[in-house]
Write a protein that holds these residues in place. Sequence first.
Motif, PDB file in Angstrom:
ATOM      1  N   LEU A   1       0.805  -1.223   0.000  1.00  0.00           N
ATOM      2  CA  LEU A   1       0.000   0.000   0.000  1.00  0.00           C
ATOM      3  C   LEU A   1       0.844   1.281   0.000  1.00  0.00           C
ATOM      4  O   LEU A   1       0.566   2.186  -0.793  1.00  0.00           O
ATOM      5  N   PRO A   2       1.881   1.393   0.835  1.00  0.00           N
ATOM      6  CA  PRO A   2       2.654   2.635   0.807  1.00  0.00           C
ATOM      7  C   PRO A   2       3.225   2.934  -0.580  1.00  0.00           C
ATOM      8  O   PRO A   2       3.167   4.069  -1.046  1.00  0.00           O
ATOM      9  N   THR A   3       3.747   1.914  -1.257  1.00  0.00           N
ATOM     10  CA  THR A   3       4.302   2.140  -2.597  1.00  0.00           C
ATOM     11  C   THR A   3       3.203   2.612  -3.541  1.00  0.00           C
ATOM     12  O   THR A   3       3.391   3.534  -4.338  1.00  0.00           O
ATOM     13  N   ILE A   4       2.039   1.980  -3.447  1.00  0.00           N
ATOM     14  CA  ILE A   4       0.919   2.342  -4.323  1.00  0.00           C
ATOM     15  C   ILE A   4       0.556   3.812  -4.101  1.00  0.00           C
ATOM     16  O   ILE A   4       0.462   4.592  -5.051  1.00  0.00           O
ATOM     17  N   LEU A   5       0.384   4.202  -2.842  1.00  0.00           N
ATOM     18  CA  LEU A   5      -0.097   5.554  -2.559  1.00  0.00           C
ATOM     19  C   LEU A   5       0.941   6.606  -2.959  1.00  0.00           C
ATOM     20  O   LEU A   5       0.608   7.653  -3.498  1.00  0.00           O
TER      21      LEU A   5
END
Length: 614
Positions: A227-231
């Motif tokens: 999730l952090p990479t996506i956001l």
Amino acid sequence: MNQPETGQAALSQTSAESRQGKPHRQKPPPVTASPPLTTEEQQTILVQTAKALLATSSPEDLWHIMADASRRVLAAERTAVFLYDAGSVIYPVVEGLSEGYITQMCQQNQLSSTLQLWYPQEPVIINDIYSDPRTELLHEVMAAEGFAAFAVFPLLPPDHELLGVLVVYRDHPQPFTTEDKAAGQMLTHMATLALNNIMLLAETRLSLAREQQLNEIARTLASALDLPTILDHVLRLTANIVEADAGLLGLVIDHQVMMFYPYNVPAHIVLRPAPRGRGVAWEVVQNCETLHIKQYVSHHLAQSKWIEVGVTTLLAAPITVTDLCLGVLVLFNLNRSPKEFTARQIALVESIGRQAGVAIQHARMYAEANQRSAALRNALNRQAELDDLKNKFIQNVSHELRTPLGIIHGHAELLTLGALGEIQPRQRESVDIISRRVRMLIDMVDDLTAMLSAETQEMRREEINMSLLLYSMLDEYRLQAHKVGVVLKAEITDNVPMIKGDITHLRRALDNLTSNAFKFTPLGGTVTLRLWPEDQQIIIEAADTGIGIPEGQLSRIFERFYQVDGGVKRQHGGTGLGLALVKEIVEAHRGQIFVTSKLGVGTTFQIILPVAGL
Ligand code: ADP
């Protein structure tokens, strides 16, 4: 039709270049009066110009092509293109006019008396600057510049407001004819149409690029990345797509909006969580509504640290899933590009906010499911460990008990048989009790050990003919029946299909059922053993006409140590392990066991086993 965003940018860029990089000539060049063109010649130039206009994709080239052609086709010495952009005048093409003159014209173009000259809806022809009343205030400046006549052609694209004007100047007092006027009109018409095409093309390219970026955002949001990479990725793409200078993403965590993934935010800015009810982020999260701040400096939610880094405009859209606001996407422009966000950009960021909301929720649900399954795995592992411990414990206890029990049993036998001398009748009674009880304990240990090996599937898998097994057991059962005064019947089908399993375990299961039947059937009753094949299965039944089992307890009799009459004064011996063991053994053979019973009428146990090879 609205002016496309790119168009304005392209126009401004052109003017900046022409003002800075390509200055027009300072002094009027030496001019020679060109001979008037025939209509045919004019048309040839117009056709060539049309081709050139259609071939270009740059607004700057377009204005030059138009201006050059206007000079030739109208036999003029000088020409200029003036464009009106948000209240100011820019001039991408100036040929043969001094800067001083151009500056004066630009200053004067807002004078009410000259408005009809510089903002015409139709061409304006001034054949003599001295005698025409429309140039009354200007003729000195114009005369000083050295031209005698001029024509102003509006640049008026279809369905669009006035873009600017093309002006052609003649130094010699040769009036513009009707053909000249028509040719000038044709030229500006062609140029504005070509400009329209350029803008449309640019807009199409931009839309395509935006669509690609949007697709990339959708792909990123649906990707298997963490999730952090996506956001982080999505924030960057969003800032790019709406041409924002910088951005941030806030998530509601523990009643605070935590700020993450700074994009282009000056390094010295410390990102602190926004406490409930404070700042732009909370305003958006609380109302679940987009906030577009067009003048950050004077906004009541503005913070000095952001004013100091030069935030001019700000767009904050909620990250939502259904009605829930999970966070906020913040994009802002700095001094270097203080432009506002367009309605289209706002709608785009809002849509990305909704997509990001779904992605965040999915990721959270996935993490939760992972956590639960890890907890479940741990519980199962713990359960397996406990089972293992219990099994080891039973194994050890059984092992430790078996030897002393054997010894006690042996000595009791010796006493009973009189091998150690004659014993008194009262002593015999006691020894008999010891013998019986020890026998019971040995049975119990045997049952426990058997149950353990059935449970842990420590079983042999050999082919068994159940008819033969039952026949071999019948003799023993007959003796037992005789002993307890019960009639034994057998209804056995010969040569039923083979089953696969452990003969010792199966025998133990049948022994348990049969001995229970004898135990709970009063004198004169009947015990019947049946065996028959049915649909790739074999069925074994042990039925009795005994005391029966109360209906409410039928479901419990297979539990370990459960006895219907479990009181201390119970009539029948036993450990309560027999049926539990039978069930374990049957299930270890992929079979099933059922019981039907009626109090005072009798009980029937039915075992169903699959035939070998299935
Ligand atoms: P036990 O060693 O007490 O026989 P089981 O597990 O074999 O233990 O049986 C559990 C209980 O089920 C018995 O105590 C008895 O109450 C009941 N039961 C089992 N078989 C029969 C039967 N054929 N008729 C009546 N009751 C039975």
